[in-house]
Design a protein around this motif. Structure first.
Motif, mmCIF file in Angstrom:
data_model
loop_
_atom_site.group_PDB
_atom_site.id
_atom_site.type_symbol
_atom_site.label_atom_id
_atom_site.label_comp_id
_atom_site.label_asym_id
_atom_site.label_seq_id
_atom_site.Cartn_x
_atom_site.Cartn_y
_atom_site.Cartn_z
ATOM 1 N N UNK A 153 -72.794 -18.083 -25.916
ATOM 2 C CA UNK A 153 -73.000 -19.013 -27.016
ATOM 3 C C UNK A 153 -71.837 -19.992 -27.069
ATOM 4 N N UNK A 207 -69.957 -23.221 -29.443
ATOM 5 C CA UNK A 207 -69.803 -23.736 -30.801
ATOM 6 C C UNK A 207 -68.884 -24.951 -30.800
ATOM 7 N N UNK A 219 -66.342 -26.431 -33.796
ATOM 8 C CA UNK A 219 -65.771 -26.264 -35.122
ATOM 9 C C UNK A 219 -64.961 -27.509 -35.466
ATOM 10 N N UNK A 262 -67.857 -24.642 -39.189
ATOM 11 C CA UNK A 262 -68.793 -24.646 -38.070
ATOM 12 C C UNK A 262 -69.636 -25.916 -38.132
ATOM 13 N N UNK A 299 -74.007 -25.078 -33.146
ATOM 14 C CA UNK A 299 -74.027 -23.885 -32.309
ATOM 15 C C UNK A 299 -75.133 -24.030 -31.271
ATOM 16 N N UNK A 335 -62.721 -28.261 -32.354
ATOM 17 C CA UNK A 335 -62.526 -27.200 -31.372
ATOM 18 C C UNK A 335 -63.871 -26.785 -30.779
ATOM 19 N N UNK A 371 -68.484 -17.906 -26.867
ATOM 20 C CA UNK A 371 -68.562 -16.507 -27.283
ATOM 21 C C UNK A 371 -69.502 -15.736 -26.368
ATOM 22 N N UNK A 415 -64.381 -14.242 -28.314
ATOM 23 C CA UNK A 415 -64.540 -15.658 -28.626
ATOM 24 C C UNK A 415 -63.319 -16.411 -28.139
ATOM 25 N N UNK A 416 -63.529 -17.504 -27.401
ATOM 26 C CA UNK A 416 -62.433 -18.306 -26.866
ATOM 27 C C UNK A 416 -62.564 -19.734 -27.363
ATOM 28 N N UNK A 417 -61.419 -20.298 -27.717
ATOM 29 C CA UNK A 417 -61.386 -21.666 -28.213
ATOM 30 C C UNK A 417 -60.675 -22.575 -27.216
ATOM 31 N N UNK A 418 -61.090 -23.838 -27.210
ATOM 32 C CA UNK A 418 -60.342 -24.837 -26.484
ATOM 33 C C UNK A 418 -59.131 -25.275 -27.286
#
Lengths: 116, 114
Positions: free
Chosen positions: A33, A35, A37, A47, A50, A91, A95, A104-107
């Protein structure tokens, strides 16, 4: 391990125009998935949109839409009719499915400024 | 009002002085997690909890502890804080694991360790 890359640290756009924020990711998973943000100066994490990887149709939420290219592992966010309230850090996040520890990983984020 | 509440919002302290950042949610959520946000790195997960008494490490757990004795609370504990833990911290919760359940974030806690 999954990585998420946002190659544009900062961007600006004139009010009412359209802007696209880029995001690429790296994974060996087939089901996952994605996302976007938004973090305004108030620091809240909100959010925006998605996308489920098994769905080919690009997600849309009012003025926000994505261009999801699974083969290219690309997930860009398009903001149409930009408004001053869109000024924020954005961001991209990845996920894995719940059965894979909900990782879950963010840029690193893109700071967007909407100019009047 | 449904919310995730973190306290304090700001804290300046010194190396080695134990501190706790509290997180409480009023939505009966099962899943809670902690992130730290650093410039150029985005948000990185520290710990997460799938339910009461169930916790697990995220990406950057070193130097942190958590506990989940009650469903609504998920405190983050820094036993011996160091300057490299200076960061913006977020607590998040969702009804259960999985992306179909959107995460609700707290307003963040800015920690400065001198």
């Amino acid at each position: 391990a999954q990585t998420v890359t946002q190659s544009q640290p900062e961007m600006s756009v004139q009010e009412a125009e359209t802007v696209t924020l880029s995001c690429t990711y790296d994974t060996s998973e087939s089901n996952y998935y994605l996302f976007w943000y938004k973090q305004p100066p108030s620091r809240q994490m909100i959010l925006v949109i998605r996308q489920e990887a098994y769905k080919q149709q690009n997600a849309t939420e009012n003025r926000f839409s994505v261009n999801f290219q699974k083969a290219a592992k690309s997930f860009s966010l398009k903001i149409s009719d930009s408004q001053l309230g869109d000024t924020a850090m954005y961001f991209c996040a990845f996920m894995k499915p719940w059965y894979n520890n909900n990782d879950m990983r963010f840029g690193a984020g893109t700071r967007l400024t909407v100019k009047p | 009002e449904a919310q995730v509440t973190q306290n304090p919002r700001y804290l300046i302290t010194v190396t080695g002085k134990k501190l706790t950042v509290t997180c409480s949610q009023n939505m009966n959520h099962e899943y809670m997690s902690w992130y730290r946000q650093d410039p150029g790195l985005g948000l990185r997960q520290i710990y997460y909890s799938m339910n009461v008494e169930v916790t697990d490490k995220g990406d950057v757990p070193e130097g942190y502890k958590v506990s989940r004795k009650e469903k609504r609370n998920f405190p983050l504990i820094l036993e011996s804080p160091s300057p490299n833990q200076t960061s913006l911290y977020f607590c998040a919760s969702s009804y259960s694991m999985g992306p179909s359940q959107p995460q609700h974030f707290g307003d963040g806690t800015r920690l400065s360790i001198l």
